[in-house]
Design a protein around this motif. Structure first.
Motif, PDB file in Angstrom:
ATOM      1  N   HIS A 404       0.858  -1.179   0.000  1.00  0.00           N
ATOM      2  CA  HIS A 404       0.000   0.000   0.000  1.00  0.00           C
ATOM      3  C   HIS A 404       0.896   1.232   0.000  1.00  0.00           C
ATOM      4  O   HIS A 404       1.733   1.408   0.885  1.00  0.00           O
ATOM      5  CB  HIS A 404      -0.907  -0.007   1.240  1.00  0.00           C
ATOM      6  N   VAL A 405       0.750   2.098  -0.997  1.00  0.00           N
ATOM      7  CA  VAL A 405       1.579   3.297  -1.130  1.00  0.00           C
ATOM      8  C   VAL A 405       0.664   4.519  -1.099  1.00  0.00           C
ATOM      9  O   VAL A 405      -0.360   4.548  -1.789  1.00  0.00           O
ATOM     10  CB  VAL A 405       2.390   3.288  -2.440  1.00  0.00           C
ATOM     11  N   SER A 406       1.035   5.520  -0.304  1.00  0.00           N
ATOM     12  CA  SER A 406       0.190   6.702  -0.162  1.00  0.00           C
ATOM     13  C   SER A 406       1.032   7.930   0.144  1.00  0.00           C
ATOM     14  O   SER A 406       2.031   7.847   0.860  1.00  0.00           O
ATOM     15  CB  SER A 406      -0.828   6.485   0.971  1.00  0.00           C
ATOM     16  N   LEU A 407       0.612   9.067  -0.402  1.00  0.00           N
ATOM     17  CA  LEU A 407       1.211  10.338  -0.010  1.00  0.00           C
ATOM     18  C   LEU A 407       0.360  11.031   1.051  1.00  0.00           C
ATOM     19  O   LEU A 407       0.633  12.162   1.431  1.00  0.00           O
ATOM     20  CB  LEU A 407       1.399  11.261  -1.216  1.00  0.00           C
ATOM     21  N   GLY A 408      -0.668  10.309   1.511  1.00  0.00           N
ATOM     22  CA  GLY A 408      -1.466  10.782   2.629  1.00  0.00           C
ATOM     23  C   GLY A 408      -1.055  10.038   3.883  1.00  0.00           C
ATOM     24  O   GLY A 408       0.133   9.857   4.160  1.00  0.00           O
ATOM     25  N   ALA A 409      -2.028   9.589   4.660  1.00  0.00           N
ATOM     26  CA  ALA A 409      -1.747   8.892   5.913  1.00  0.00           C
ATOM     27  C   ALA A 409      -0.837   7.701   5.689  1.00  0.00           C
ATOM     28  O   ALA A 409      -0.958   6.986   4.691  1.00  0.00           O
ATOM     29  CB  ALA A 409      -3.063   8.437   6.546  1.00  0.00           C
ATOM     30  N   LEU A 410       0.109   7.504   6.589  1.00  0.00           N
ATOM     31  CA  LEU A 410       1.061   6.392   6.660  1.00  0.00           C
ATOM     32  C   LEU A 410       2.302   6.581   5.788  1.00  0.00           C
ATOM     33  O   LEU A 410       3.322   5.934   6.009  1.00  0.00           O
ATOM     34  CB  LEU A 410       0.410   5.048   6.307  1.00  0.00           C
ATOM     35  N   GLY A 464      -1.303  -3.140  -6.568  1.00  0.00           N
ATOM     36  CA  GLY A 464      -1.310  -3.028  -8.026  1.00  0.00           C
ATOM     37  C   GLY A 464      -2.486  -2.273  -8.594  1.00  0.00           C
ATOM     38  O   GLY A 464      -2.580  -2.112  -9.821  1.00  0.00           O
ATOM     39  N   ARG A 465      -3.397  -1.801  -7.762  1.00  0.00           N
ATOM     40  CA  ARG A 465      -4.579  -1.072  -8.246  1.00  0.00           C
ATOM     41  C   ARG A 465      -4.630   0.316  -7.615  1.00  0.00           C
ATOM     42  O   ARG A 465      -4.163   0.532  -6.488  1.00  0.00           O
ATOM     43  CB  ARG A 465      -5.852  -1.837  -7.911  1.00  0.00           C
ATOM     44  N   LEU A 466      -5.221   1.253  -8.333  1.00  0.00           N
ATOM     45  CA  LEU A 466      -5.342   2.617  -7.829  1.00  0.00           C
ATOM     46  C   LEU A 466      -6.666   2.821  -7.108  1.00  0.00           C
ATOM     47  O   LEU A 466      -7.715   2.346  -7.561  1.00  0.00           O
ATOM     48  CB  LEU A 466      -5.243   3.622  -8.981  1.00  0.00           C
ATOM     49  N   GLN A 467      -6.613   3.492  -5.982  1.00  0.00           N
ATOM     50  CA  GLN A 467      -7.812   3.983  -5.301  1.00  0.00           C
ATOM     51  C   GLN A 467      -7.836   5.491  -5.512  1.00  0.00           C
ATOM     52  O   GLN A 467      -6.922   6.204  -5.078  1.00  0.00           O
ATOM     53  CB  GLN A 467      -7.763   3.656  -3.807  1.00  0.00           C
ATOM     54  N   HIS A 468      -8.878   5.972  -6.165  1.00  0.00           N
ATOM     55  CA  HIS A 468      -8.926   7.388  -6.542  1.00  0.00           C
ATOM     56  C   HIS A 468      -9.435   8.226  -5.372  1.00  0.00           C
ATOM     57  O   HIS A 468     -10.507   8.829  -5.413  1.00  0.00           O
ATOM     58  CB  HIS A 468      -9.779   7.555  -7.800  1.00  0.00           C
ATOM     59  N   LYS A 469      -8.614   8.261  -4.353  1.00  0.00           N
ATOM     60  CA  LYS A 469      -8.904   8.974  -3.109  1.00  0.00           C
ATOM     61  C   LYS A 469      -7.671   9.765  -2.712  1.00  0.00           C
ATOM     62  O   LYS A 469      -6.548   9.282  -2.822  1.00  0.00           O
ATOM     63  CB  LYS A 469      -9.260   7.977  -2.002  1.00  0.00           C
ATOM     64  N   MET A 470      -7.875  10.978  -2.262  1.00  0.00           N
ATOM     65  CA  MET A 470      -6.771  11.815  -1.785  1.00  0.00           C
ATOM     66  C   MET A 470      -7.111  12.317  -0.391  1.00  0.00           C
ATOM     67  O   MET A 470      -8.200  12.844  -0.160  1.00  0.00           O
ATOM     68  CB  MET A 470      -6.520  12.983  -2.733  1.00  0.00           C
ATOM     69  N   ASP A 471      -6.182  12.163   0.545  1.00  0.00           N
ATOM     70  CA  ASP A 471      -6.398  12.631   1.914  1.00  0.00           C
ATOM     71  C   ASP A 471      -6.131  14.123   2.032  1.00  0.00           C
ATOM     72  O   ASP A 471      -5.309  14.689   1.300  1.00  0.00           O
ATOM     73  CB  ASP A 471      -5.455  11.911   2.892  1.00  0.00           C
ATOM     74  N   HIS A 472      -6.795  14.750   3.007  1.00  0.00           N
ATOM     75  CA  HIS A 472      -6.459  16.124   3.379  1.00  0.00           C
ATOM     76  C   HIS A 472      -4.972  16.198   3.716  1.00  0.00           C
ATOM     77  O   HIS A 472      -4.276  17.159   3.362  1.00  0.00           O
ATOM     78  CB  HIS A 472      -7.306  16.553   4.583  1.00  0.00           C
ATOM     79  N   LEU A 473      -4.469  15.161   4.387  1.00  0.00           N
ATOM     80  CA  LEU A 473      -3.050  15.100   4.747  1.00  0.00           C
ATOM     81  C   LEU A 473      -2.144  15.231   3.522  1.00  0.00           C
ATOM     82  O   LEU A 473      -1.050  15.782   3.602  1.00  0.00           O
ATOM     83  CB  LEU A 473      -2.749  13.779   5.465  1.00  0.00           C
ATOM     84  N   ALA A 474      -2.584  14.691   2.377  1.00  0.00           N
ATOM     85  CA  ALA A 474      -1.755  14.694   1.171  1.00  0.00           C
ATOM     86  C   ALA A 474      -1.673  16.067   0.513  1.00  0.00           C
ATOM     87  O   ALA A 474      -0.858  16.265  -0.403  1.00  0.00           O
ATOM     88  CB  ALA A 474      -2.291  13.670   0.171  1.00  0.00           C
ATOM     89  N   CYS A 475      -2.469  17.015   0.976  1.00  0.00           N
ATOM     90  CA  CYS A 475      -2.438  18.350   0.379  1.00  0.00           C
ATOM     91  C   CYS A 475      -1.153  19.103   0.702  1.00  0.00           C
ATOM     92  O   CYS A 475      -0.857  20.124   0.080  1.00  0.00           O
ATOM     93  CB  CYS A 475      -3.663  19.156   0.826  1.00  0.00           C
ATOM     94  N   PHE A 476      -0.356  18.585   1.652  1.00  0.00           N
ATOM     95  CA  PHE A 476       0.940  19.189   1.920  1.00  0.00           C
ATOM     96  C   PHE A 476       1.851  19.071   0.700  1.00  0.00           C
ATOM     97  O   PHE A 476       2.841  19.816   0.569  1.00  0.00           O
ATOM     98  CB  PHE A 476       1.615  18.497   3.117  1.00  0.00           C
ATOM     99  N   THR A 477       1.554  18.115  -0.207  1.00  0.00           N
ATOM    100  CA  THR A 477       2.422  17.868  -1.360  1.00  0.00           C
ATOM    101  C   THR A 477       2.528  19.090  -2.268  1.00  0.00           C
ATOM    102  O   THR A 477       3.529  19.228  -2.990  1.00  0.00           O
ATOM    103  CB  THR A 477       1.911  16.674  -2.177  1.00  0.00           C
ATOM    104  N   ALA A 478       1.532  19.968  -2.245  1.00  0.00           N
ATOM    105  CA  ALA A 478       1.626  21.194  -3.050  1.00  0.00           C
ATOM    106  C   ALA A 478       2.864  21.988  -2.647  1.00  0.00           C
ATOM    107  O   ALA A 478       3.643  22.440  -3.498  1.00  0.00           O
ATOM    108  CB  ALA A 478       0.369  22.044  -2.861  1.00  0.00           C
ATOM    109  N   GLY A 479       3.075  22.138  -1.349  1.00  0.00           N
ATOM    110  CA  GLY A 479       4.243  22.858  -0.865  1.00  0.00           C
ATOM    111  C   GLY A 479       5.521  22.072  -1.046  1.00  0.00           C
ATOM    112  O   GLY A 479       6.564  22.631  -1.413  1.00  0.00           O
TER     113      GLY A 479
END
Length: 647
Positions: A404-410, A464-479
Motif C-alpha cells: 500500500h503506497v500513499s502520499l497521505g496517511a502512513l 497493483g490497483r489505484l484507489q482514486h482517493k486523496m487525503d487532506h493530509l496529502a495536500c501538503f504535497t503542493a508545498g
C-alpha cells in the motif's frame, strides 16, 4: 438662634454686662474681613488648579449626552436578557449572583464618573479666562499629556525588555538568529488580517490555559482537559510545547513566558506511559529544538535531549528501524497491533531525521544522527517494488508489509523529510536529494492522476490497483513539490504541479457548505474532490491545505493564495470558534455542523502559524535560513543560520 440680618453675614444678638444691645452695626469687624479674604483666596487657588490640571472637557463627549444614551439603554445595560452563546454550547444565567454583583459594581463606577464629570464641567464654566489664553493653556496641557504618555511607553518598553532578558527570552546569541520575528506587512489591509490571525491564536491559547492547562489538549466546548489523544492519559502539556514557537513568532511575549516557565518547571517525562515515537519527536523534540533555535535558551535544548534519550530504546532492532511505541519508564518497545504483520510505518520511521540530526549538531552527541542515518541507509538500499516505498516495513526482518503506497496517511512525511534534509543541509546532502527524486519519479508515474474536469491529484496505490482517493493530509504535497522544484530537472514544470495540487485542495474546500475541506475526498464517476462516506466528512482543524497555499504564496506571489487563506479564516471563525477556543466539526457538508469538542495541539503549532505567515512578509522565517518540520516547527539551515551552530 441666628437672627435674620440685612448684612452679608447673619447678625447675632450681643450683650454688654447682661444688657441686650440692638443690632445696629453696618460694617464687618477686622476679623471677619480676614475670614472673607481667606475664603476668596482659597476659591481662586482651587479654580486655577482645576483649570490647569483637569483634562480638556471640550474634547470629551458631552456627559449629559452620554448619561442620556446610557439611560435610554434602560436596565438592560446592567441586567440584560442573556441569550445562548454561539452554537448553544453555553448559556449565561441572568440570575447568576456573580453576574449581578459585577453589574452593580459597573453601575456604581458609572454613577461616580457622572458626578465627577459634572463637577469638572462646573469648574470649567466658572473659569472666566479669555478664549485665546484658554486655547494656549489647552495646547500646553495636551503637550504635557503626550510627553507623559511617551515617557510611560518608554518605561513600559524598558520594563518588558528587562523581563524578557530575565526570563531568557532574549539570549546573548539571539542577534545571530535571523528572521525569527518581524515580517509586519506594509499593506494595512494585509496587516489587519495578520492581526486577526494573532487574535485567533490568543483565543485558542487562552481557552487552553483556562480549561486544559498542563494537559495535552482540551475540550473547547465542555471546557475540560482532553486526555484521549495520541499521548494517552499522560499530561505532558503537548499544546504548550507545540505553541512555544508560534507564540514567540507572533510576539505574544507574556503568553510565551508563561509557556516557557511551565516547560522549565513542570515538563517531565518520568511517566509510566506508552508514547508514540513519531508524535513525541515531531511535537516535543521538534517543538523544543525550534524554541531553542529561535531564542537561544539553553533550557529548551536540555529538555529536548532528555526527551530524545527516552526514545532511543525504540531503535534497538536488528535493522535499526524503530518501533512505533516506547514505554518511557521501562524502555520496552512495540508496534501497533493493527499494522500489517507487526510492521513499522513508513511515515513514522522516516520523520525523525531533521530533529535528530539538529540535536546532534547542537549537543555534540553523535548518537542521534547515527540512529537516523542507519534508517536512511537501510531504506536507500532496500529493494523497492516498482520503485515505490510501501507504507509498512518490518523492523526485525526488514521486509515490506502490505503493498500500500500513499502520499497521505502512513506515507506522507517520509517524502517531505527527504527534500527538507537536502534543504536543511544547505543543499549539500545529495543522498537525500537523490532519494527524493527517485521516490517521486515512481510516484508521478504510478499515482499522479487528472480528473475528468482537469483536477490533478495523487491516488493511492494498493496491491497493483489505484484507489482514486486523496487525503487532506496529502495536500501538503503542493508545498513539498513547490520547494523541491528548485534543483530539479524542470523547475517550472514542478512549480506548476504544486500549483495544480493547491488548486485541487482548494476545490475540496469550496465544494462544502462550511468552506472547510473533508478528511478525504474522492474522484469516482461524477464525484470529484468530495467525500463519499460519513467517516471521511469531518475536519479536525488540520493545516495541510493552508500549508500548501503558504508555500505557493512564497514561491509565486499570486494573490489568490492569500485570498483563499482569508476565506479559510472566515470559515474557521464561523464553524469552529467556540467559547473555549476552537473545535473540529463532524460534517463539512452541513450548514450547521456538529462539533467534536477537541482543540488539537497542531492547530496552534501549524494551522494558525501558516495563516499568520501567509499574511507576513518573507523576511519572517525566510526559506533560505529556516526549514519547517512536519509539525511546522522551524529549524535552522546549516551554514547560513547561526542557530545551527552548537552553543
Amino acid at each position: 438662634m441666628a437672627a435674620a440680618g440685612s448684612g452679608v453675614l447673619p447678625l447675632y444678638q450681643r450683650y454688654i454686662n447682661g444688657v441686650p444691645v440692638p443690632p445696629g452695626r453696618k460694617t464687618f469687624r477686622l476679623r471677619e474681613k480676614y475670614i472673607i479674604v481667606l475664603v476668596l483666596m482659597t476659591f481662586s487657588i482651587v479654580f486655577m488648579c482645576a483649570y490647569l490640571y483637569l483634562p480638556n472637557m471640550q474634547d470629551r463627549v458631552s456627559v449629559e449626552d452620554m448619561r442620556k444614551r446610557l439611560q435610554d439603554a434602560g436596565d438592560g445595560l446592567f441586567y440584560p436578557k442573556l441569550q445562548g452563546v454561539h452554537n448553544d454550547h453555553a448559556v449565561l444565567s441572568d440570575t447568576d449572583p456573580h453576574n449581578i454583583e459585577d453589574k452593580n459594581k459597573l453601575k456604581d463606577k458609572i454613577e461616580k464618573a457622572w458626578e465627577k464629570d459634572k463637577m469638572e464641567e462646573a469648574l470649567v464654566k466658572k473659569m472666566n479666562i479669555p478664549q485665546k489664553e484658554a486655547e494656549l493653556l489647552k495646547d500646553h496641557i495636551k503637550q504635557d499629556k503626550e510627553s507623559v504618555l511617551q515617557k510611560q511607553k518608554e518605561e513600559e518598553r524598558q520594563r518588558k525588555t528587562e523581563e524578557l532578558e530575565k526570563a531568557k527570552l532574549i539570549s546573548k546569541d539571539h542577534e545571530g538568529h535571523p528572521g525569527s520575528r518581524g515580517g509586519e506587512p506594509s499593506d494595512p489591509f494585509v496587516k489587519t488580517k495578520r492581526e486577526k490571525v494573532k487574535e485567533m491564536m490568543l483565543h485558542a491559547w487562552n481557552g487552553y490555559v483556562k480549561y486544559g492547562w498542563g494537559a495535552n489538549e482540551h475540550r473547547s466546548i465542555s471546557l475540560r482537559p482532553h486526555s484521549g489523544s495520541v499521548f494517552g492519559s499522560a499530561s505532558l502539556g503537548a499544546s504548550i510545547v507545540d505553541s512555544l514557537d508560534t507564540l514567540y513568532i507572533m510576539e505574544l511575549d507574556e503568553e510565551y513566558k508563561k509557556a516557557r516557565d511551565w516547560v522549565a518547571q513542570h515538563l517531565s517525562f518520568d511517566v509510566s506511559s506508552d508514547l508514540s515515537v513519531f508524535e513525541t519527536n515531531i511535537r516535543f523534540v521538534g517543538g523544543l529544538l525550534s524554541a531553542y533555535a529561535l531564542t537561544g535558551d539553553q533550557m529548551f535544548k536540555k529538555k529536548a535531549q532528555i526527551v530524545a534519550d527516552k526514545l532511543l530504546p525504540a531503535f534497538n532492532t536488528p535493522t535499526g528501524l524503530p518501533y512505533a511505541i516506547v514505554n518511557f519508564k521501562s524502555g520496552s518497545s512495540r508496534n501497533y497491533g493493527w499494522a500489517s504483520g507487526g510492521s513499522s510505518i513508513l511515515s513514522e520511521i522516516g520523520t525523525l531525521h531533521l530533529e535528530f540530526d539538529y540535536l546532534s549538531t547542537v549537543t555534540g552527541e553523535p548518537v542521534y544522527r547515527e540512529k537516523v542515518m542507519k534508517i536512511r541507509d537501510f531504506l536507500q538500499h532496500a529493494d523497492k517494488p516498482n520503485g515505490l516505498y510501501p507504507n509498512y516495513i518490518n523492523p526485525r526482518s526488514g521486509k515490506w508489509g502490505q503493498q500500500h503506497v500513499s502520499l497521505g496517511a502512513l506515507g506522507d512525511s517520509f517524502y517531505e523529510y527527504l527534500i527538507k534534509e537536502w534543504l536543511m543541509s544547505n543543499k549539500k546532502d545529495t543522498v537525500a536529494r537523490q532519494m527524493y527524486d527517485e521516490a517521486m519519479k515512481a510516484v508521478y508515474e504510478k499515482m499522479l492522476q487528472t480528473s475528468k474536469s482537469g483536477l490533478v491529484y495523487f491516488a493511492e496505490y494498493k496491491s497493483g490497483r489505484l484507489q482514486h482517493k486523496m487525503d487532506h493530509l496529502a495536500c501538503f504535497t503542493a508545498g513539498m513539490i513547490g520547494i523541491g522544484a528548485e534543483g530539479s530537472e524542470d523547475k517550472e514544470k514542478y512549480l506548476q504541479l504544486g500549483e495544480d495540487l493547491a488548486h485541487t485542495c482548494h476545490e475540496s474546500y469550496i465544494r462544502t457548505a462550511t468552506g472547510l475541506g473533508p478528511e478525504s475526498f474522492r474522484f469516482e464517476g461524477m464525484t470529484e474532490a468530495k467525500a463519499v462516506s460519513q467517516n471521511e466528512k469531518y475536519y479536525i482543524l488540520r493545516p495541510e491545505v493552508v500549508e500548501g497555499w503558504f508555500y505557493m504564496w512564497r514561491l509565486t506571489k499570486k494573490q489568490k493564495y492569500r485570498d483563499w487563506a482569508w476565506e479559510m479564516v472566515q470559515a474557521l471563525e464561523t464553524n469552529c470558534r467556540v467559547v473555549g477556543g476552537y473545535s473540529g466539526i463532524k460534517d463539512v457538508y452541513q450548514k450547521h455542523p456538529l462539533q467534536d469538542d477537541v482543540q488539537q495541539s497542531f492547530f496552534l503549532a501549524e494551522t494558525l502559524k501558516y495563516l499568520y505567515l501567509i499574511f507576513s512578509e518573507d523576511d519572517l522565517l525566510p526559506f533560505d535560513k529556516w526549514v519547517f518540520n512536519t509539525e511546522a516547527h522551524p529549524l535552522p539551515v546549516t551554514g547560513v543560520n547561526p542557530a545551527a551552530i552548537a552553543q
